[in-house]
Design an enzyme around this catalytic site. Structure first.
Site, PDB file in Angstrom:
ATOM      1  N   HIS A 120       5.310  -7.089  -0.733  1.00  0.00           N
ATOM      2  CA  HIS A 120       5.031  -6.502   0.560  1.00  0.00           C
ATOM      3  C   HIS A 120       5.198  -5.173   0.625  1.00  0.00           C
ATOM      4  CE1 HIS A 120       5.997 -10.898   1.563  1.00  0.00           C
ATOM      5  NE2 HIS A 120       4.625 -11.119   1.636  1.00  0.00           N
ATOM      6  N   ASP A 162      -2.194 -12.857  -5.314  1.00  0.00           N
ATOM      7  CA  ASP A 162      -2.858 -13.919  -4.980  1.00  0.00           C
ATOM      8  C   ASP A 162      -4.627 -13.650  -5.218  1.00  0.00           C
ATOM      9  OD1 ASP A 162      -1.290 -15.603  -2.955  1.00  0.00           O
ATOM     10  OD2 ASP A 162      -0.845 -13.476  -2.615  1.00  0.00           O
TER      11      ASP A 162
END
Ligand code: AMP
Length: 286
Positions: free
Chosen positions: A40, A157
């Site tokens: 992140h 992802d």
């Protein structure tokens, strides 16, 4: 570094982002579900860089219930807002939107959904019915609430990234979508908030995911082009680690359609359960 300003109300966030945009500030957005890790933070640092000195690096934390299936891990998804605020500070995030309750985002009577038809098929879309409908809808809402110039997502992802690219293109969101490389532990495990669920033994077995992918990448580099053979090798590696495979596939990087021959740029994606924890990972083939 000062802590980012924490905003709880989506309406207030929208007003402030719009006002900032009107002053000419460049807005860079990183949507997350929190329990932040270096993956992140690589997105957040890139957001800070792309926003520039007079722009705003914006992050959101929202565990979106609409992208979880009924038997999935919504109720136990990890959270640590204080830790996340400190990490956001270190990455240079200016403002953080973290609604306290799902109803702030999906109030009673909510009825509008976004579906990305093709990119949502197969892979995680087939295994998690409704998942990408929830993802596309929350990303559409966050883009409308923020109106960023650029939004950053992780290649971890991979299918989600293709869903979001299609969403932004098809609905003319007018935002630049940036995909960022997968951040891994030194031993290869892709960072994930869900790694927190793993026991020490499971943590060791989870290494089979990345090592299966790296082995396929090495075999492809040595000339193996047969997608079935590459997938079979990965399946063997996962079986040895007693990891329950959800899928292993070699696909075209954008259409996500399965390929028979792995061309340069094809992606091998996999999902597997280590104990109760479902992990995903992928690698571009050379
Ligand atoms: P999540 O909180 O899992 O919804 O992830 C938020 C964003 O961080 C998504 O765009 C993910 O693809 C990205 N992300 C998660 N893990 C990683 C990682 N290991 N490397 C790079 N990006 C990641």
């Amino acid at each position: 570094m000062p802590k980012p300003e924490l905003i709880r109300e989506p309406r207030e966030w929208q007003e402030r982002c719009l006002a900032a945009r009107e002053t000419g500030a460049r807005l860079a957005l990183v949507p997350t579900m929190g329990y932040l890790h270096e993956g992140h933070l690589s997105l957040a640092r890139e957001a800070r860089r792309r926003a520039g000195p007079r722009g705003l690096a914006l992050a959101t934390i929202f565990v979106n219930p609409t992208q979880f299936g009924p038997s999935e891990d919504l109720a136990r998804y990890p959270s640590d807002l204080d830790g996340d605020l400190a990490k956001c500070a270190s990455a240079g995030v200016d403002w953080l939107l973290a609604p306290e309750r799902p109803e702030q985002v999906f109030p009673p009577g909510y009825q509008t959904w976004v579906e990305v038809a093709e990119a949502s098929q197969g892979l995680c879309g087939a295994r998690r019915p409704g998942h990408f409908k929830g993802v596309a809808t929350i990303v559409a809402k966050l883009l409308n609430l923020t109106r960023p110039h650029v939004a950053l997502f992780g290649e971890k992802d991979w299918q989600q990234l293709q869903v979001i690219r299609a969403l932004v293109r098809d609905l003319d969101f007018g935002v630049e979508v940036v995909g960022m490389p997968i951040v891994r532990e030194p031993d290869g495990l892709a960072l994930s908030s869900r790694n927190a669920y793993l026991s020490p033994g499971e943590r060791t077995r989870a290494l089979a995911l990345s090592s299966a992918l790296f082995e396929a990448r090495d075999r492809a580099a040595r000339g193996e082009r047969d997608a079935t053979a590459l997938a079979a090798g990965a399946l063997r590696r996962l079986a040895e680690a007693q990891v329950r495979v959800d899928y292993v596939e070699v696909v075209h990087p954008e259409t996500l359609r399965p390929v028979a021959r792995a061309e340069p740029g094809s992606v091998m994606l996999l999902a597997a359960f280590v104990g109760r924890t479902r992990l995903i990972d992928n690698v571009r083939l050379p």
